[in-house]
Design an enzyme around this catalytic site. Structure first.
Site, PDB file in Angstrom:
ATOM      1  N   ASP A  21       5.547  36.407  68.022  1.00  0.00           N
ATOM      2  CA  ASP A  21       5.455  34.961  67.810  1.00  0.00           C
ATOM      3  C   ASP A  21       4.651  34.624  66.549  1.00  0.00           C
ATOM      4  O   ASP A  21       4.186  35.521  65.830  1.00  0.00           O
ATOM      5  CB  ASP A  21       4.810  34.349  69.074  1.00  0.00           C
ATOM      6  CG  ASP A  21       5.315  32.953  69.385  1.00  0.00           C
ATOM      7  OD1 ASP A  21       5.905  32.317  68.511  1.00  0.00           O
ATOM      8  OD2 ASP A  21       5.095  32.504  70.531  1.00  0.00           O
ATOM      9  N   GLU A  63       9.457  33.021  64.530  1.00  0.00           N
ATOM     10  CA  GLU A  63       8.667  32.081  63.717  1.00  0.00           C
ATOM     11  C   GLU A  63       9.390  30.740  63.596  1.00  0.00           C
ATOM     12  O   GLU A  63       9.118  29.971  62.691  1.00  0.00           O
ATOM     13  CB  GLU A  63       8.246  32.687  62.368  1.00  0.00           C
ATOM     14  CG  GLU A  63       9.343  33.309  61.530  1.00  0.00           C
ATOM     15  CD  GLU A  63      10.200  32.282  60.818  1.00  0.00           C
ATOM     16  OE1 GLU A  63      11.167  31.806  61.457  1.00  0.00           O
ATOM     17  OE2 GLU A  63       9.945  31.988  59.641  1.00  0.00           O
ATOM     18  N   TRP A  64      10.309  30.516  64.558  1.00  0.00           N
ATOM     19  CA  TRP A  64      10.948  29.210  64.788  1.00  0.00           C
ATOM     20  C   TRP A  64      11.837  28.749  63.620  1.00  0.00           C
ATOM     21  O   TRP A  64      12.127  27.551  63.488  1.00  0.00           O
ATOM     22  CB  TRP A  64       9.885  28.147  65.105  1.00  0.00           C
ATOM     23  CG  TRP A  64       8.819  28.652  66.018  1.00  0.00           C
ATOM     24  CD1 TRP A  64       9.024  29.243  67.244  1.00  0.00           C
ATOM     25  CD2 TRP A  64       7.399  28.660  65.795  1.00  0.00           C
ATOM     26  NE1 TRP A  64       7.818  29.601  67.791  1.00  0.00           N
ATOM     27  CE2 TRP A  64       6.803  29.259  66.932  1.00  0.00           C
ATOM     28  CE3 TRP A  64       6.581  28.213  64.769  1.00  0.00           C
ATOM     29  CZ2 TRP A  64       5.423  29.432  67.051  1.00  0.00           C
ATOM     30  CZ3 TRP A  64       5.201  28.375  64.879  1.00  0.00           C
ATOM     31  CH2 TRP A  64       4.639  28.975  66.008  1.00  0.00           C
ATOM     32  N   GLY A  65      12.189  29.680  62.741  1.00  0.00           N
ATOM     33  CA  GLY A  65      13.035  29.295  61.607  1.00  0.00           C
ATOM     34  C   GLY A  65      12.245  28.623  60.492  1.00  0.00           C
ATOM     35  O   GLY A  65      12.827  28.162  59.503  1.00  0.00           O
ATOM     36  N   ASP A  92      10.873  25.491  70.296  1.00  0.00           N
ATOM     37  CA  ASP A  92      11.232  25.847  71.674  1.00  0.00           C
ATOM     38  C   ASP A  92      12.314  24.965  72.289  1.00  0.00           C
ATOM     39  O   ASP A  92      12.310  23.748  72.138  1.00  0.00           O
ATOM     40  CB  ASP A  92       9.985  25.774  72.566  1.00  0.00           C
ATOM     41  CG  ASP A  92       9.003  26.866  72.186  1.00  0.00           C
ATOM     42  OD1 ASP A  92       9.255  27.596  71.213  1.00  0.00           O
ATOM     43  OD2 ASP A  92       7.972  26.979  72.873  1.00  0.00           O
TER      44      ASP A  92
HETATM   45  C1  GLA Z   1       6.008  29.842  71.481  1.00  0.00           C
HETATM   46  C2  GLA Z   1       7.393  30.467  71.558  1.00  0.00           C
HETATM   47  C3  GLA Z   1       7.899  30.386  72.987  1.00  0.00           C
HETATM   48  C4  GLA Z   1       6.940  31.113  73.917  1.00  0.00           C
HETATM   49  C5  GLA Z   1       5.534  30.523  73.780  1.00  0.00           C
HETATM   50  C6  GLA Z   1       4.495  31.347  74.512  1.00  0.00           C
HETATM   51  O1  GLA Z   1       6.042  28.475  71.734  1.00  0.00           O
HETATM   52  O2  GLA Z   1       8.267  29.829  70.684  1.00  0.00           O
HETATM   53  O3  GLA Z   1       9.190  30.947  73.086  1.00  0.00           O
HETATM   54  O4  GLA Z   1       6.924  32.477  73.590  1.00  0.00           O
HETATM   55  O5  GLA Z   1       5.131  30.461  72.418  1.00  0.00           O
HETATM   56  O6  GLA Z   1       3.203  30.835  74.386  1.00  0.00           O
END
Ligand code: GLA
Length: 407
Positions: free
Chosen positions: A151, A184-186, A206
């Protein structure tokens, strides 16, 4: 002479450094399939849960359908490292330690994954891997871990690519093959650089269990199904996907409170987009309909098609999304998703729609070829492309077709 020897030594060093810098190559040849604890359980996870989930994989036919990885997300560790700086599995949640649990999952013919983070702390405030990458990789290898989700919280000014390369190298050095899942969410366009770093990379923040909502949490937001699908659709992410490296649309919300129709559409889209298929529901209490969706082998076959070309949005007519994916042997998969809040009638003239894909240079040849149509949710043949497709689609439901040229 001395100079030659020095050059030879330098060359050897550079070769061995380059040889070390790689990911495990033959993993994730099709999008990874499994289950992740986060969407339903957040940090409320323990040994018994994982054992139950592993049993359910076998009992419910999920393993047969191709699901393989059981991944513990955030919250599996103690708040502090031990005196040697090693991570510790929370002894209350995992009284027999992580190795015993990994062994159990392996004994069911499944694979095991863990979560950590490139920053000093994970997103839920547990110890992250920053400054401990090689040590953590060795620990995971000693437990037999097969998958690492990594993450991006608490990373300050770290460079994303460099951080993920460091962890990739640490895993490789530890020697135990690990599927590396970048999260890293893009934010830093991983589709541009992560192909030789990880096996899958998240493209958005998320997911949340709603059809098309966005829920703010102050500094970040979570996204419903269509928000996730659409967020990067204009960027060049399709060409980045292929065997060993996939765009990750996030763990699924199938079975987590949306309607069965919405779950079917969600599942169809994740499959046609070549996303990894990580279930995120409580498999101990799964409805018949949810199970039917998750184990639909005809739909999963689209995700695993050897051409490995993700779908593109062909059209949105009257709020019906039409996405198309070229398949091996000149076949196609097409989804029609009804985004309206009322049922919709479809009258689709194949000849009036020029369906072609610039990326793969393929097009649907309806002028000179007739394609047989198969409904992948009803599991039946539903005519061919010589006639208009006439049907109706329920609220937020999907018609997913496979088109096969008639010989
Ligand atoms: C981030 C990630 C999620 C999850 C949480 C855990 O938000 O994007 O998918 O892994 O952390 O804390």
């Amino acid at each position: 002479m001395k100079l030659k020897r020095l050059l030879a030594i330098l060359l050897m060093i550079s070769i061995s450094v380059t040889a070390g810098a790689q990911k495990f190559e033959d993993l994730a040849q099709t999008p990874p399939m499994g289950w992740n604890s986060w969407n339903t359980f957040e940090t409320d996870i323990d040994e018994q849960l994982v054992r139950n989930i592993a049993d359910k994989f076998v009992e419910l036919g999920l393993k047969d359908a191709g699901y393989e990885y059981i991944v513990l997300d955030d919250g599996w560790m103690s708040r502090e490292r031990d005196s040697n700086g090693n991570l510790v599995a929370d002894p209350k949640k995992f009284p027999n330690g992580m190795k015993a649990l990994v062994d159990y999952v392996h004994s069911q013919g499944l694979k095991f994954g863990l979560y950590n983070c490139a920053g000093g702390n994970t997103c839920a405030g547990y110890p992250g891997s920053r400054g401990h990458q090689y040590q953590d990789a060795r620990l995971y290898a000693s437990w037999g871990v097969d998958f690492l989700k990594y993450d991006w919280c608490d990373t300050g000014n770290l460079n994303a690519r460099e951080s993920y390369v460091t962890m990739r190298d640490a895993l490789y050095e530890a020697g135990k093959p690990v599927l590396f899942s970048i999260c890293e969410w893009g934010t830093y366009q991983p589709w541009e650089w992560a192909g030789d770093v990880g096996h899958m990379w998240r493209i958005t923040g998320d997911i949340i269990n709603c059809w098309d909502c966005e829920v703010g949490h102050g500094s970040w937001a979570s996204f419903g199904i269509w928000k996730v699908i659409e967020l990067r659709n204009k960027e060049k992410i399709r060409q980045a996907a292929g065997p060993g490296h996939w765009n990750d649309y996030d763990m699924m919300e199938v079975g987590n409170g949306m309607t069965d129709a919405e779950d079917r559409s969600h599942f169809a889209m994740w499959n046609i987009l070549n996303s990894p298929l990580m279930m995120g529901n409580d498999l101990r209490e799964v409805s018949k309909e949810t199970l039917k969706t998750l184990t639909n082998k005809e739909v999963i076959a689209v995700n695993k098609d050897p051409l490995a070309i993700p779908a593109f949005r062909f059209n949105n007519e009257n709020n019906v999304e039409i996405w198309a994916k070229p398949l091996k042997n000149e076949k196609w998969a097409i989804t029609f998703v009804n985004r309206n809040d009322t049922p919709v009638d479809i009258d689709f003239d194949w000849r009036r729609h020029q369906l072609s894909d610039d990326l793969s240079q393929r097009s649907l040849q309806v002028e000179n070829t007739t394609y047989q149509l198969r409904d992948l949710f009803k599991h039946e043949e539903v005519g061919d492309t010589s006639k208009n497709l006439q049907t109706s689609i329920g609220v937020h439901d999907v018609l997913m077709l496979k088109l096969t040229p008639k010989s």
